[in-house]
Design an enzyme around this catalytic site. Structure first.
Site, PDB file in Angstrom:
ATOM      1  N   CYS A  42       0.839  -1.188   0.000  1.00 35.49           N
ATOM      2  CA  CYS A  42       0.000   0.000   0.000  1.00 35.49           C
ATOM      3  C   CYS A  42       0.879   1.244   0.000  1.00 35.49           C
ATOM      4  O   CYS A  42       1.987   1.240   0.546  1.00 35.49           O
ATOM      5  CB  CYS A  42      -0.902  -0.006   1.233  1.00 35.49           C
ATOM      6  SG  CYS A  42      -2.005   1.433   1.344  1.00 35.49           S
ATOM      7  N   ASP A  44       0.504   3.823   1.702  1.00 32.81           N
ATOM      8  CA  ASP A  44       0.488   4.467   3.010  1.00 32.81           C
ATOM      9  C   ASP A  44       1.919   4.750   3.491  1.00 32.81           C
ATOM     10  O   ASP A  44       2.761   3.854   3.522  1.00 32.81           O
ATOM     11  CB  ASP A  44      -0.236   3.565   4.018  1.00 32.81           C
ATOM     12  CG  ASP A  44      -0.605   4.288   5.300  1.00 32.81           C
ATOM     13  OD1 ASP A  44       0.298   4.851   5.947  1.00 32.81           O
ATOM     14  OD2 ASP A  44      -1.797   4.282   5.677  1.00 32.81           O
ATOM     15  N   ARG A  46       3.090   5.093   6.275  1.00 36.43           N
ATOM     16  CA  ARG A  46       3.472   4.436   7.523  1.00 36.43           C
ATOM     17  C   ARG A  46       3.888   2.983   7.323  1.00 36.43           C
ATOM     18  O   ARG A  46       4.252   2.297   8.284  1.00 36.43           O
ATOM     19  CB  ARG A  46       2.307   4.502   8.511  1.00 36.43           C
ATOM     20  CG  ARG A  46       1.876   5.910   8.877  1.00 36.43           C
ATOM     21  CD  ARG A  46       0.514   5.916   9.551  1.00 36.43           C
ATOM     22  NE  ARG A  46      -0.535   5.455   8.651  1.00 36.43           N
ATOM     23  CZ  ARG A  46      -1.809   5.295   8.994  1.00 36.43           C
ATOM     24  NH1 ARG A  46      -2.175   5.565  10.248  1.00 36.43           N
ATOM     25  NH2 ARG A  46      -2.707   4.886   8.120  1.00 36.43           N
ATOM     26  N   HIS A  98      -2.429  -3.756   5.243  1.00 29.95           N
ATOM     27  CA  HIS A  98      -2.182  -3.353   6.627  1.00 29.95           C
ATOM     28  C   HIS A  98      -3.487  -2.919   7.278  1.00 29.95           C
ATOM     29  O   HIS A  98      -4.424  -2.458   6.617  1.00 29.95           O
ATOM     30  CB  HIS A  98      -1.158  -2.209   6.679  1.00 29.95           C
ATOM     31  CG  HIS A  98      -1.634  -0.933   6.055  1.00 29.95           C
ATOM     32  ND1 HIS A  98      -2.161   0.120   6.795  1.00 29.95           N
ATOM     33  CD2 HIS A  98      -1.674  -0.523   4.762  1.00 29.95           C
ATOM     34  CE1 HIS A  98      -2.481   1.105   5.986  1.00 29.95           C
ATOM     35  NE2 HIS A  98      -2.207   0.749   4.738  1.00 29.95           N
ATOM     36  N   CYS A 101      -5.980   0.763   7.003  1.00 28.48           N
ATOM     37  CA  CYS A 101      -5.778   1.210   5.618  1.00 28.48           C
ATOM     38  C   CYS A 101      -6.812   2.275   5.249  1.00 28.48           C
ATOM     39  O   CYS A 101      -8.020   2.023   5.241  1.00 28.48           O
ATOM     40  CB  CYS A 101      -5.892   0.026   4.671  1.00 28.48           C
ATOM     41  SG  CYS A 101      -5.683   0.460   2.928  1.00 28.48           S
TER      42      CYS A 101
END
Length: 206
Positions: A42, A44, A46, A98, A101
């Protein structure tokens, strides 16, 4: 200091430290890449692939998009998969989702199916794929956190299944039966990565 200058300062520090520890690091790395794993994750911020598995430069071939989606008509993704399989000879493909999300949360909470922009189309596809595999109505809203966790797990498994059925992977398995696909989930609250599902050339799902 602008944001890009901040990055440049960090880059100089990192490169200098690497050169100090190993003067041959960059010359050797520049010769060729030989990663063994393709990581589809993803976008993202993080969930940086190399950081969460402590990978060094050259160890992972990485593609990231919103909600780690796999669509065979996505030339961006499939060109990465093709290059990894045919040119780099990777041994494994990891699809990593994750918990928490934002793509999944947005998809499941949005009802805008009329937008023509790229993000709306993407979220519509994600929602349509997920909803048929998840509880609905009061059952879903009873425990939203658990519902979203299940959605994240389900999404990984759906994307792994989609990848395994692509012509490219089917062809790759005929040539290289050792190629293995892994569906993983990352928990941002613990930092732990876990395998949800594994698929092999013989059709086994474990």
């Amino acid at each position: 200091m602008t944001s890009i200058n901040h990055l440049l300062v960090k880059n100089r520090s990192w490169a200098t430290q690497q050169q100090s520890r190993d003067p041959d690091f960059f010359p050797q790395l520049a010769q060729a890449q030989k990663p063994h794993i393709l990581w589809i994750g993803c976008s993202d911020s993080r969930v940086p692939a190399e950081t969460i598995v402590r990978a060094q430069p050259g160890e992972l071939f990485v593609h990231r998009n919103i909600a780690n989606m796999v669509e065979e008509q996505d030339d961006n993704l499939m060109s990465v998969v093709q290059y990894a399989v045919e040119q780099l000879g990777i041994e494994a493909i990891v699809i990593c989702g994750h918990y928490g999300c934002g793509g999944i949360q947005s998809a499941l909470s949005s009802r805008d199916s009329t937008g023509r922009d790229s993000l709306t189309r993407r979220l519509n596809t994600l929602r349509n794929n997920l909803e048929q595999h998840l509880p609905s109505g009061s059952e879903a809203s009873h425990d939203e956190a658990s519902h979203l966790k299940k959605a994240a797990n389900t999404n990984v498994q759906l994307q792994l299944h989609a990848l395994s059925k692509t012509q490219l992977i089917q062809k790759a398995w005929r040539r290289n039966t050792a190629l293995t696909l892994f569906g993983c989930i990352y928990d941002m609250h613990t930092g732990f990565l876990n395998v949800l599902e594994q698929r092999n050339a013989d059709g086994r799902v474990t």
